[in-house]
Structure formats: C-alpha cells, structure tokens
Design a protein around this motif. Structure first.
Motif, PDB file in Angstrom:
ATOM      1  N   GLY A  81       0.699  -1.304  -0.126  1.00 19.44           N
ATOM      2  CA  GLY A  81       0.018  -0.130   0.084  1.00 19.44           C
ATOM      3  C   GLY A  81       1.048   1.150   0.070  1.00 19.44           C
ATOM      4  O   GLY A  81       1.971   1.164   0.142  1.00 19.44           O
ATOM      5  N   ILE A  82       0.250   2.388  -0.081  1.00 21.18           N
ATOM      6  CA  ILE A  82       1.034   3.848  -0.181  1.00 21.18           C
ATOM      7  C   ILE A  82       0.595   4.520   1.193  1.00 21.18           C
ATOM      8  O   ILE A  82      -0.315   4.335   1.584  1.00 21.18           O
ATOM      9  N   PRO A  83       1.838   4.497   1.735  1.00 22.11           N
ATOM     10  CA  PRO A  83       1.827   5.085   3.022  1.00 22.11           C
ATOM     11  C   PRO A  83       0.822   6.453   3.221  1.00 22.11           C
ATOM     12  O   PRO A  83       1.071   7.217   2.257  1.00 22.11           O
ATOM     13  N   THR A  84      -0.275   6.383   3.951  1.00 27.17           N
ATOM     14  CA  THR A  84      -1.046   7.288   4.216  1.00 27.17           C
ATOM     15  C   THR A  84      -1.175   7.920   5.594  1.00 27.17           C
ATOM     16  O   THR A  84      -1.412   7.158   6.702  1.00 27.17           O
ATOM     17  N   ALA A  85      -1.323   9.231   5.881  1.00 29.32           N
ATOM     18  CA  ALA A  85      -1.534   9.722   7.411  1.00 29.32           C
ATOM     19  C   ALA A  85      -2.842  10.590   7.340  1.00 29.32           C
ATOM     20  O   ALA A  85      -2.639  11.472   6.489  1.00 29.32           O
ATOM     21  N   THR A  86      -3.486  10.576   8.288  1.00 24.27           N
ATOM     22  CA  THR A  86      -4.577  11.622   8.652  1.00 24.27           C
ATOM     23  C   THR A  86      -4.195  12.121   9.857  1.00 24.27           C
ATOM     24  O   THR A  86      -3.952  11.471  11.010  1.00 24.27           O
ATOM     25  N   VAL A  87      -3.866  13.584   9.827  1.00 25.28           N
ATOM     26  CA  VAL A  87      -3.487  14.382  10.932  1.00 25.28           C
ATOM     27  C   VAL A  87      -4.456  15.277  11.406  1.00 25.28           C
ATOM     28  O   VAL A  87      -4.946  15.915  10.515  1.00 25.28           O
ATOM     29  N   LYS A  88      -4.739  15.289  12.690  1.00 24.07           N
ATOM     30  CA  LYS A  88      -5.666  16.417  13.328  1.00 24.07           C
ATOM     31  C   LYS A  88      -4.744  17.262  14.274  1.00 24.07           C
ATOM     32  O   LYS A  88      -4.075  16.951  15.034  1.00 24.07           O
ATOM     33  N   MET A  89      -4.926  18.831  14.089  1.00 19.08           N
ATOM     34  CA  MET A  89      -4.170  19.675  14.990  1.00 19.08           C
ATOM     35  C   MET A  89      -5.005  20.733  15.388  1.00 19.08           C
ATOM     36  O   MET A  89      -6.095  21.180  14.480  1.00 19.08           O
ATOM     37  N   GLU A  96      -9.487  23.260  15.456  1.00 18.28           N
ATOM     38  CA  GLU A  96      -8.941  21.849  14.982  1.00 18.28           C
ATOM     39  C   GLU A  96      -9.264  21.668  13.345  1.00 18.28           C
ATOM     40  O   GLU A  96     -10.233  22.013  12.897  1.00 18.28           O
ATOM     41  N   ARG A  97      -8.057  21.319  12.852  1.00 18.36           N
ATOM     42  CA  ARG A  97      -8.162  21.066  11.464  1.00 18.36           C
ATOM     43  C   ARG A  97      -7.654  19.732  11.143  1.00 18.36           C
ATOM     44  O   ARG A  97      -6.518  19.179  12.011  1.00 18.36           O
ATOM     45  N   TYR A  98      -7.925  19.101  10.014  1.00 19.96           N
ATOM     46  CA  TYR A  98      -7.274  17.862   9.532  1.00 19.96           C
ATOM     47  C   TYR A  98      -7.271  17.408   8.208  1.00 19.96           C
ATOM     48  O   TYR A  98      -7.851  18.097   7.398  1.00 19.96           O
ATOM     49  N   VAL A  99      -6.225  16.756   8.033  1.00 23.12           N
ATOM     50  CA  VAL A  99      -5.793  16.581   6.327  1.00 23.12           C
ATOM     51  C   VAL A  99      -5.122  15.388   6.389  1.00 23.12           C
ATOM     52  O   VAL A  99      -4.781  14.463   7.167  1.00 23.12           O
ATOM     53  N   ALA A 100      -5.527  14.486   5.176  1.00 23.48           N
ATOM     54  CA  ALA A 100      -4.606  13.362   4.909  1.00 23.48           C
ATOM     55  C   ALA A 100      -3.747  13.497   3.608  1.00 23.48           C
ATOM     56  O   ALA A 100      -3.836  14.307   2.757  1.00 23.48           O
ATOM     57  N   ALA A 101      -2.379  12.709   3.759  1.00 25.80           N
ATOM     58  CA  ALA A 101      -1.526  12.978   2.943  1.00 25.80           C
ATOM     59  C   ALA A 101      -0.815  11.672   2.826  1.00 25.80           C
ATOM     60  O   ALA A 101      -0.949  10.763   3.497  1.00 25.80           O
ATOM     61  N   THR A 102      -0.178  11.340   1.533  1.00 23.70           N
ATOM     62  CA  THR A 102       0.820  10.418   1.476  1.00 23.70           C
ATOM     63  C   THR A 102       2.081  10.649   1.264  1.00 23.70           C
ATOM     64  O   THR A 102       2.591  11.710   1.150  1.00 23.70           O
ATOM     65  N   GLY A 103       2.908   9.843   1.540  1.00 23.80           N
ATOM     66  CA  GLY A 103       4.494   9.984   1.579  1.00 23.80           C
ATOM     67  C   GLY A 103       5.086   8.641   1.418  1.00 23.80           C
ATOM     68  O   GLY A 103       4.585   7.542   1.033  1.00 23.80           O
ATOM     69  N   THR A 104       6.541   8.658   1.412  1.00 23.09           N
ATOM     70  CA  THR A 104       7.293   7.351   1.141  1.00 23.09           C
ATOM     71  C   THR A 104       7.228   6.602   2.281  1.00 23.09           C
ATOM     72  O   THR A 104       7.842   5.427   2.008  1.00 23.09           O
ATOM     73  N   GLY A 105       6.818   7.290   3.467  1.00 23.34           N
ATOM     74  CA  GLY A 105       6.684   6.166   4.595  1.00 23.34           C
ATOM     75  C   GLY A 105       5.852   6.781   5.480  1.00 23.34           C
ATOM     76  O   GLY A 105       5.338   7.988   5.147  1.00 23.34           O
ATOM     77  N   PRO A 106       5.437   6.279   6.605  1.00 22.48           N
ATOM     78  CA  PRO A 106       4.427   6.773   7.637  1.00 22.48           C
ATOM     79  C   PRO A 106       4.915   7.980   7.970  1.00 22.48           C
ATOM     80  O   PRO A 106       3.986   9.188   8.176  1.00 22.48           O
ATOM     81  N   VAL A 107       6.143   8.119   8.546  1.00 26.65           N
ATOM     82  CA  VAL A 107       6.693   9.569   9.098  1.00 26.65           C
ATOM     83  C   VAL A 107       6.616  10.447   8.007  1.00 26.65           C
ATOM     84  O   VAL A 107       6.195  11.749   8.245  1.00 26.65           O
ATOM     85  N   ASP A 108       6.937  10.241   6.813  1.00 25.11           N
ATOM     86  CA  ASP A 108       6.950  11.282   5.665  1.00 25.11           C
ATOM     87  C   ASP A 108       5.695  11.817   5.411  1.00 25.11           C
ATOM     88  O   ASP A 108       5.254  13.060   5.213  1.00 25.11           O
ATOM     89  N   ALA A 109       4.479  10.793   5.656  1.00 26.61           N
ATOM     90  CA  ALA A 109       3.347  11.052   5.087  1.00 26.61           C
ATOM     91  C   ALA A 109       2.821  12.191   6.414  1.00 26.61           C
ATOM     92  O   ALA A 109       2.059  13.129   5.962  1.00 26.61           O
ATOM     93  N   VAL A 110       3.128  11.753   7.514  1.00 25.98           N
ATOM     94  CA  VAL A 110       2.566  12.444   8.732  1.00 25.98           C
ATOM     95  C   VAL A 110       3.005  14.097   8.514  1.00 25.98           C
ATOM     96  O   VAL A 110       2.265  15.285   8.805  1.00 25.98           O
TER      97      VAL A 110
END
Length: 231
Positions: A81-89, A96-110
């Motif tokens: 799968g493609i590493p994906t992170a959903t972060v809420k801040m 509070e705002r949230y967004v989802a992003a993809t990356g080369t790994g879980p940390v990169d996605a975050v």
C-alpha cells in the motif's frame, strides 16, 4: 535501578521522583508532564522508568510556547500500500483542522500532512529516533532539525551587522511509545519554534518602523536654518 511509576501513580509521586532526578518544575510544567505521563502510562505495560520520565520532560519542554498541537493521528502503511497519514491539529485560534497525505513512509506522510495544515515550507535537516530503554513498549524519543526553505513563507534568512546573511535552524524533540507520534511531536515542536521566532522578528521590525515614524513625526522644523553636522 530507578523507581517504576505506573498509570495509578499520582501527580505528587511523579513530582517527587522528578525532583529526585534533579528536575525542579513549576506547577504548570509539572501539570504538562503529568498529563503526558498519564497518556503514556495507560498504554505502556510495566510502568515508566526514570529514563521514560526524563524523556517526557524533554518532550514537554518544547511545548512551552506551542502554537500548534497534534490532537489526532492515524497512519496506514504496508508492503503493497501507499503510506497514508491523517493528522488532526489544533491551531493558535483553538480550531482543529485535519488533512490526509501520502508519503514515502508513515513519518514522511505525517510530516507532509503537518506542512499542509500549518502552511509551512521547511527542509528536514536531520532526523534521529532513539529508545530510552529496552522492550517493544519502550518510550521512543525523536529529535529533528529543520530549516525554512529560502522561498517558503517562513524563510528565516536575516541580516546581521557583521555576518551578513545567515540561515537559522530549529530543533525539536518528542517522546511516545508510538514512534510515529513521537516523530510528529518532535516535528511540530521544531515548527513552533520557527513560527515563534518569525513572530518575534516581525514584531521587532514593526516596533523599529513605528519608532522611526514617531521620531520623524516628533521632529520640529526650524525655519530659516539648515541642518548642521556635529563633529
């Protein structure tokens, strides 16, 4: 061996042990550390050792002037799968705002998700992850160093009277039993330092400009006389 504190340990027990370790925290800082202690202790079996407590102190030290805070985080990753992170801040406006992003790994996605939410453009100079003790549930401490990109909204190249142009770097640390969470906390800690520095720089510039305007306004014209040079 140090004393092990668990999820049933109270604020006084944590405060006493921190003083024994050489940390004399004020009430607000102790409350922040204790809040993190309870969060981690709920997930870490066997309790927290001295090294864990010290990692939490370091973790909270970077949040004294926090503008942004991670309030939720979920990652999805795997071999196919493609590493994906959903972060809420939560931001300075308490929204509070949230967004989802993809990356080369879980940390990169975050990190990419955090960049999108805060609206920063930075370069990750260094990233290090260390376990403060042994075991699969050990508290991990992440340390990062970032620098604003020259063309980014928070570029920090400033003019110094003798050194000319110089780049600034901002470091951050975060601790948690989850390595992705500790990585996110370290990254946000560094960004908060960058933003705080940028705000101070802008405020100082506004004060200088205001002072110059005030000096010009308060100047009194003397009719018929030209300015005289003072030797």
């Amino acid at each position: 061996a140090g004393i092990v504190l668990g999820k049933h340990s109270g604020r006084n027990a944590v405060g006493t042990r921190l003083r024994e370790l050489g940390y004399d925290l004020d009430a607000d800082k102790l409350n922040s550390v204790f809040t993190r202690f309870k969060q981690v202790a709920e997930r870490k079996k066997g309790g927290l050792e001295d090294e864990d407590l010290e990692a939490l102190v370091t973790d909270q030290a970077g949040l004294s002037n926090s503008l942004w805070e991670v309030t939720g985080l979920q990652v999805s990753t795997g071999m196919s799968g493609i590493p994906t992170a959903t972060v809420k801040m939560r931001g300075p406006d308490s929204v509070e705002r949230y967004v989802a992003a993809t990356g080369t790994g879980p940390v990169d996605a975050v990190y990419k998700a955090i960049d999108q939410i805060i609206g920063v453009s930075v370069t990750l100079e260094t990233y290090a992850l260390n376990s403060v003790n042994e075991g699969i549930e050990a508290v991990a401490t992440a340390r990062v160093k970032i620098s604003p990109k020259p063309d980014g909204p928070n570029a920090s190249v400033y003019t110094h009277a003798t050194l000319g142009l110089k780049d600034r770097h901002f470091s951050g640390a975060g601790s948690d039993t989850d390595v992705v969470v500790s990585s996110a906390r370290a990254y946000v800690s560094a960004i908060n330092k960058l933003l705080s520095w940028s705000i101070r720089r802008k405020n100082n510039g506004a004060q200088v400009e205001s002072s110059e305007e005030k000096d010009a306004t308060d100047a009194v014209a003397v009719v018929g006389e030209s300015p005289k040079a003072i030797a």
